[in-house]
Design a protein around this motif. Sequence first.
Motif, PDB file in Angstrom:
ATOM      1  N   HIS A  65       0.922  -1.123  -0.184  1.00  0.00           N
ATOM      2  CA  HIS A  65      -0.004   0.038   0.042  1.00  0.00           C
ATOM      3  C   HIS A  65       0.894   1.379  -0.006  1.00  0.00           C
ATOM      4  O   HIS A  65       1.925   1.181   0.437  1.00  0.00           O
ATOM      5  CB  HIS A  65      -1.007   0.165   1.015  1.00  0.00           C
ATOM      6  CG  HIS A  65      -1.949   1.148   1.195  1.00  0.00           C
ATOM      7  ND1 HIS A  65      -1.877   2.494   1.543  1.00  0.00           N
ATOM      8  CD2 HIS A  65      -3.217   1.136   0.790  1.00  0.00           C
ATOM      9  CE1 HIS A  65      -2.757   3.115   1.492  1.00  0.00           C
ATOM     10  NE2 HIS A  65      -3.713   2.329   0.895  1.00  0.00           N
ATOM     11  N   THR A  67       0.551   5.451   0.551  1.00  0.00           N
ATOM     12  CA  THR A  67      -0.236   6.646   0.983  1.00  0.00           C
ATOM     13  C   THR A  67       0.574   7.958   0.395  1.00  0.00           C
ATOM     14  O   THR A  67       1.538   7.919   0.637  1.00  0.00           O
ATOM     15  CB  THR A  67      -0.350   6.738   2.456  1.00  0.00           C
ATOM     16  OG1 THR A  67      -0.988   5.627   3.046  1.00  0.00           O
ATOM     17  CG2 THR A  67      -0.957   7.869   2.830  1.00  0.00           C
ATOM     18  N   MET A  80      -5.060  11.745  -8.284  1.00  0.00           N
ATOM     19  CA  MET A  80      -6.223  10.757  -8.316  1.00  0.00           C
ATOM     20  C   MET A  80      -6.862  10.653  -9.713  1.00  0.00           C
ATOM     21  O   MET A  80      -7.279   9.597 -10.121  1.00  0.00           O
ATOM     22  CB  MET A  80      -7.203  11.297  -7.294  1.00  0.00           C
ATOM     23  CG  MET A  80      -6.846  11.197  -5.751  1.00  0.00           C
ATOM     24  SD  MET A  80      -8.173  11.784  -4.720  1.00  0.00           S
ATOM     25  CE  MET A  80      -7.943  13.535  -4.710  1.00  0.00           C
ATOM     26  N   SER A  90      -6.876   0.052  -6.314  1.00  0.00           N
ATOM     27  CA  SER A  90      -6.602  -0.414  -4.926  1.00  0.00           C
ATOM     28  C   SER A  90      -5.111  -0.086  -4.552  1.00  0.00           C
ATOM     29  O   SER A  90      -4.251  -0.028  -5.385  1.00  0.00           O
ATOM     30  CB  SER A  90      -6.976  -1.970  -4.810  1.00  0.00           C
ATOM     31  OG  SER A  90      -5.987  -2.675  -5.820  1.00  0.00           O
ATOM     32  N   SER A  93      -3.838   5.469  -1.223  1.00  0.00           N
ATOM     33  CA  SER A  93      -4.720   6.215  -0.649  1.00  0.00           C
ATOM     34  C   SER A  93      -3.961   7.731  -0.731  1.00  0.00           C
ATOM     35  O   SER A  93      -2.739   7.870  -0.923  1.00  0.00           O
ATOM     36  CB  SER A  93      -4.964   5.913   0.925  1.00  0.00           C
ATOM     37  OG  SER A  93      -4.000   5.815   1.534  1.00  0.00           O
ATOM     38  N   TRP A  94      -5.070   8.693  -0.608  1.00  0.00           N
ATOM     39  CA  TRP A  94      -4.461   9.998  -0.597  1.00  0.00           C
ATOM     40  C   TRP A  94      -4.889  10.941   0.756  1.00  0.00           C
ATOM     41  O   TRP A  94      -5.804  10.828   1.025  1.00  0.00           O
ATOM     42  CB  TRP A  94      -5.274  10.845  -1.982  1.00  0.00           C
ATOM     43  CG  TRP A  94      -5.244   9.838  -3.200  1.00  0.00           C
ATOM     44  CD1 TRP A  94      -5.822   8.597  -3.440  1.00  0.00           C
ATOM     45  CD2 TRP A  94      -4.030   9.945  -4.214  1.00  0.00           C
ATOM     46  NE1 TRP A  94      -5.482   8.166  -4.641  1.00  0.00           N
ATOM     47  CE2 TRP A  94      -4.531   8.856  -5.054  1.00  0.00           C
ATOM     48  CE3 TRP A  94      -3.035  10.932  -4.561  1.00  0.00           C
ATOM     49  CZ2 TRP A  94      -3.752   8.790  -6.117  1.00  0.00           C
ATOM     50  CZ3 TRP A  94      -2.551  10.729  -5.635  1.00  0.00           C
ATOM     51  CH2 TRP A  94      -2.489   9.692  -6.591  1.00  0.00           C
ATOM     52  N   LEU A  95      -3.847  11.749   0.986  1.00  0.00           N
ATOM     53  CA  LEU A  95      -3.960  12.417   2.104  1.00  0.00           C
ATOM     54  C   LEU A  95      -3.234  13.920   1.994  1.00  0.00           C
ATOM     55  O   LEU A  95      -2.113  14.027   1.437  1.00  0.00           O
ATOM     56  CB  LEU A  95      -3.158  11.587   3.258  1.00  0.00           C
ATOM     57  CG  LEU A  95      -2.875  12.594   4.589  1.00  0.00           C
ATOM     58  CD1 LEU A  95      -4.280  12.394   5.436  1.00  0.00           C
ATOM     59  CD2 LEU A  95      -1.786  11.508   5.411  1.00  0.00           C
TER      60      LEU A  95
END
Length: 226
Positions: A65, A67, A80, A90, A93-95
Amino acid sequence: MSPRPGTKLLDVAGGTGDIAFRFLNYVRSQSDFNSLTALQTSTEQGVDINEDENSQVSGRSRDCHVTVCDINQSMLEVGMNRATQSGITSGISWLKGNAECLPIEDNSFDVYTIAFGIRNCTHIDKVVEEAYRVLRPGGRFMCLEFSHVSNPLLRSVYDEYSFQVIPVLGQILAADWDSYQYLVESIRQFQNQEDFKRIIRTCGFRAVTYENLTFGVVAIHSGFKL
Protein backbone atom coordinates in the motif's frame (compact mmCIF):
# COMPACT_ATOMS: atom_id res chain seq x y z
CA MET A 1 14.09 0.87 -2.62
CA SER A 2 13.73 -2.79 -3.61
CA PRO A 3 10.22 -3.01 -2.10
CA ARG A 4 8.65 -6.37 -1.37
CA PRO A 5 4.99 -7.38 -1.34
CA GLY A 6 3.41 -6.09 1.85
CA THR A 7 5.54 -2.92 1.97
CA LYS A 8 3.78 0.18 3.32
CA LEU A 9 5.06 3.32 1.61
CA LEU A 10 4.46 6.95 2.48
CA ASP A 11 5.23 9.24 -0.46
CA VAL A 12 5.32 12.87 0.69
CA ALA A 13 4.95 15.81 -1.70
CA GLY A 14 3.92 13.19 -4.24
CA GLY A 15 0.55 14.54 -5.29
CA THR A 16 0.81 13.67 -8.98
CA GLY A 17 1.44 10.01 -8.11
CA ASP A 18 4.61 9.35 -10.11
CA ILE A 19 6.47 7.53 -7.32
CA ALA A 20 3.31 5.81 -6.08
CA PHE A 21 2.41 4.33 -9.47
CA ARG A 22 5.93 3.04 -10.05
CA PHE A 23 5.96 1.48 -6.58
CA LEU A 24 2.67 -0.36 -7.12
CA ASN A 25 3.60 -1.53 -10.60
CA TYR A 26 6.98 -2.81 -9.39
CA VAL A 27 5.67 -4.72 -6.38
CA ARG A 28 2.86 -6.31 -8.34
CA SER A 29 5.13 -7.27 -11.23
CA GLN A 30 7.52 -8.91 -8.75
CA SER A 31 4.64 -10.81 -7.17
CA ASP A 32 3.41 -11.98 -10.58
CA PHE A 33 6.93 -13.10 -11.50
CA ASN A 34 7.33 -15.05 -8.24
CA SER A 35 3.94 -16.70 -8.75
CA LEU A 36 4.86 -17.75 -12.29
CA THR A 37 8.26 -19.06 -11.15
CA ALA A 38 6.69 -21.09 -8.35
CA LEU A 39 4.11 -22.53 -10.75
CA GLN A 40 6.76 -23.49 -13.33
CA THR A 41 8.98 -25.09 -10.68
CA SER A 42 6.09 -27.07 -9.20
CA THR A 43 4.97 -28.23 -12.63
CA GLU A 44 8.47 -29.43 -13.47
CA GLN A 45 8.62 -31.31 -10.16
CA GLY A 46 5.13 -32.75 -10.57
CA VAL A 47 3.80 -30.91 -7.52
CA ASP A 48 0.34 -29.34 -7.54
CA ILE A 49 -0.20 -25.81 -6.24
CA ASN A 50 -3.62 -25.45 -4.71
CA GLU A 51 -5.79 -22.34 -4.80
CA ASP A 52 -4.90 -21.40 -1.21
CA GLU A 53 -1.20 -21.17 -2.06
CA ASN A 54 -1.95 -19.05 -5.13
CA SER A 55 -4.19 -16.76 -3.13
CA GLN A 56 -1.47 -16.31 -0.50
CA VAL A 57 0.95 -15.03 -3.15
CA SER A 58 -1.57 -12.67 -4.73
CA GLY A 59 -2.69 -11.58 -1.26
CA ARG A 60 0.84 -10.45 -0.39
CA SER A 61 0.77 -8.31 -3.50
CA ARG A 62 -2.54 -6.76 -2.51
CA ASP A 63 -1.18 -6.07 0.98
CA CYS A 64 1.27 -3.52 -0.40
CA HIS A 65 0.00 0.00 0.00
CA VAL A 66 1.15 3.53 -0.73
CA THR A 67 -0.19 6.66 0.93
CA VAL A 68 0.38 9.79 -1.13
CA CYS A 69 0.62 12.90 1.03
CA ASP A 70 0.71 16.43 -0.34
CA ILE A 71 -0.07 19.87 1.08
CA ASN A 72 -1.68 20.93 -2.19
CA GLN A 73 -5.18 19.55 -2.79
CA SER A 74 -5.04 20.41 -6.49
CA MET A 75 -1.93 18.25 -6.91
CA LEU A 76 -3.67 15.37 -5.13
CA GLU A 77 -6.62 15.68 -7.49
CA VAL A 78 -4.23 15.44 -10.45
CA GLY A 79 -2.83 12.22 -9.00
CA MET A 80 -6.27 10.77 -8.27
CA ASN A 81 -7.41 11.47 -11.82
CA ARG A 82 -4.26 9.87 -13.23
CA ALA A 83 -4.83 6.80 -11.03
CA THR A 84 -8.38 6.46 -12.32
CA GLN A 85 -7.25 6.82 -15.92
CA SER A 86 -4.57 4.16 -15.36
CA GLY A 87 -7.00 1.73 -13.75
CA ILE A 88 -5.29 1.87 -10.35
CA THR A 89 -8.15 1.37 -7.90
CA SER A 90 -6.55 -0.41 -4.95
CA GLY A 91 -3.42 -0.23 -2.84
CA ILE A 92 -3.31 3.56 -2.80
CA SER A 93 -4.76 6.33 -0.65
CA TRP A 94 -4.52 10.12 -0.76
CA LEU A 95 -3.88 12.41 2.20
CA LYS A 96 -3.64 16.19 2.45
CA GLY A 97 -0.92 17.09 4.94
CA ASN A 98 2.11 19.20 5.76
CA ALA A 99 5.46 17.43 5.55
CA GLU A 100 6.61 19.33 8.66
CA CYS A 101 3.65 18.09 10.74
CA LEU A 102 2.25 14.88 9.29
CA PRO A 103 -1.27 13.79 10.38
CA ILE A 104 0.03 10.24 10.81
CA GLU A 105 0.66 8.03 13.84
CA ASP A 106 4.15 7.00 14.94
CA ASN A 107 5.76 3.86 13.50
CA SER A 108 3.26 3.46 10.65
CA PHE A 109 5.29 2.90 7.47
CA ASP A 110 8.13 0.76 6.13
CA VAL A 111 9.44 3.32 3.62
CA TYR A 112 9.20 7.12 3.37
CA THR A 113 9.95 8.82 0.06
CA ILE A 114 10.02 12.46 -0.97
CA ALA A 115 10.99 13.39 -4.53
CA PHE A 116 11.77 16.97 -5.54
CA GLY A 117 9.75 18.26 -2.61
CA ILE A 118 11.94 18.76 0.44
CA ARG A 119 13.76 21.65 -1.23
CA ASN A 120 10.53 23.66 -1.10
CA CYS A 121 9.90 23.10 2.62
CA THR A 122 10.65 25.87 5.12
CA HIS A 123 12.19 23.70 7.84
CA ILE A 124 14.02 20.77 6.28
CA ASP A 125 15.08 19.35 9.63
CA LYS A 126 11.43 19.12 10.75
CA VAL A 127 10.56 17.23 7.58
CA VAL A 128 13.29 14.66 8.26
CA GLU A 129 12.27 14.41 11.94
CA GLU A 130 8.70 13.69 10.90
CA ALA A 131 9.94 11.04 8.49
CA TYR A 132 11.81 9.39 11.37
CA ARG A 133 8.73 9.52 13.60
CA VAL A 134 6.30 7.86 11.19
CA LEU A 135 8.69 5.11 10.08
CA ARG A 136 8.72 1.76 11.82
CA PRO A 137 11.99 0.48 13.33
CA GLY A 138 14.01 -0.77 10.38
CA GLY A 139 12.17 1.61 8.05
CA ARG A 140 13.95 3.49 5.30
CA PHE A 141 14.01 7.19 4.40
CA MET A 142 14.70 8.02 0.76
CA CYS A 143 14.92 11.49 -0.75
CA LEU A 144 15.37 12.33 -4.43
CA GLU A 145 16.37 15.95 -4.87
CA PHE A 146 18.36 18.39 -6.97
CA SER A 147 21.85 18.75 -5.50
CA HIS A 148 25.29 20.19 -6.24
CA VAL A 149 27.76 19.46 -9.01
CA SER A 150 31.24 19.22 -7.48
CA ASN A 151 33.35 19.32 -10.65
CA PRO A 152 34.25 23.04 -11.19
CA LEU A 153 34.14 22.87 -14.99
CA LEU A 154 30.86 21.00 -15.13
CA ARG A 155 29.41 23.24 -12.43
CA SER A 156 30.27 26.32 -14.49
CA VAL A 157 28.49 24.91 -17.54
CA TYR A 158 25.52 23.80 -15.44
CA ASP A 159 25.20 27.22 -13.78
CA GLU A 160 25.30 28.97 -17.13
CA TYR A 161 22.59 26.71 -18.49
CA SER A 162 20.48 27.04 -15.33
CA PHE A 163 20.44 30.81 -15.07
CA GLN A 164 20.58 31.75 -18.73
CA VAL A 165 18.48 29.05 -20.39
CA ILE A 166 15.93 27.56 -17.97
CA PRO A 167 14.04 30.83 -17.19
CA VAL A 168 13.95 31.68 -20.87
CA LEU A 169 12.48 28.27 -21.70
CA GLY A 170 9.94 28.79 -18.92
CA GLN A 171 8.88 32.05 -20.47
CA ILE A 172 8.69 30.60 -23.99
CA LEU A 173 6.94 27.33 -23.15
CA ALA A 174 4.81 28.31 -20.14
CA ALA A 175 4.76 32.13 -20.16
CA ASP A 176 6.21 31.91 -16.65
CA TRP A 177 9.69 33.32 -16.07
CA ASP A 178 9.39 33.72 -12.29
CA SER A 179 8.60 30.09 -11.45
CA TYR A 180 11.54 28.79 -13.44
CA GLN A 181 13.81 31.44 -11.97
CA TYR A 182 12.70 30.27 -8.51
CA LEU A 183 13.44 26.68 -9.52
CA VAL A 184 17.05 27.53 -10.31
CA GLU A 185 17.54 29.69 -7.20
CA SER A 186 15.99 27.14 -4.85
CA ILE A 187 18.30 24.43 -6.18
CA ARG A 188 21.36 26.59 -5.47
CA GLN A 189 20.16 27.41 -1.95
CA PHE A 190 19.55 23.78 -0.99
CA GLN A 191 22.19 21.97 1.07
CA ASN A 192 24.94 20.11 -0.71
CA GLN A 193 25.20 16.34 -0.40
CA GLU A 194 27.38 16.23 2.71
CA ASP A 195 25.42 18.92 4.57
CA PHE A 196 22.10 17.20 3.90
CA LYS A 197 23.63 13.88 4.93
CA ARG A 198 24.52 15.44 8.30
CA ILE A 199 20.96 16.68 8.76
CA ILE A 200 19.61 13.17 8.15
CA ARG A 201 22.04 11.69 10.68
CA THR A 202 21.27 14.40 13.25
CA CYS A 203 17.57 13.50 13.02
CA GLY A 204 18.36 9.95 14.12
CA PHE A 205 18.84 7.96 10.93
CA ARG A 206 21.74 5.55 10.55
CA ALA A 207 23.59 3.97 7.61
CA VAL A 208 23.06 7.29 5.81
CA THR A 209 24.33 7.36 2.23
CA TYR A 210 23.78 9.24 -0.99
CA GLU A 211 24.16 8.45 -4.67
CA ASN A 212 24.87 11.16 -7.21
CA LEU A 213 23.06 11.10 -10.54
CA THR A 214 24.25 13.10 -13.57
CA PHE A 215 27.41 14.28 -11.77
CA GLY A 216 25.42 15.52 -8.77
CA VAL A 217 22.69 17.46 -10.55
CA VAL A 218 20.39 15.12 -8.64
CA ALA A 219 21.12 12.90 -5.63
CA ILE A 220 19.33 10.06 -3.86
CA HIS A 221 19.78 10.18 -0.07
CA SER A 222 19.00 7.14 2.07
CA GLY A 223 18.89 6.40 5.78
CA PHE A 224 17.46 3.74 8.11
CA LYS A 225 15.60 4.02 11.41
CA LEU A 226 17.54 1.52 13.52
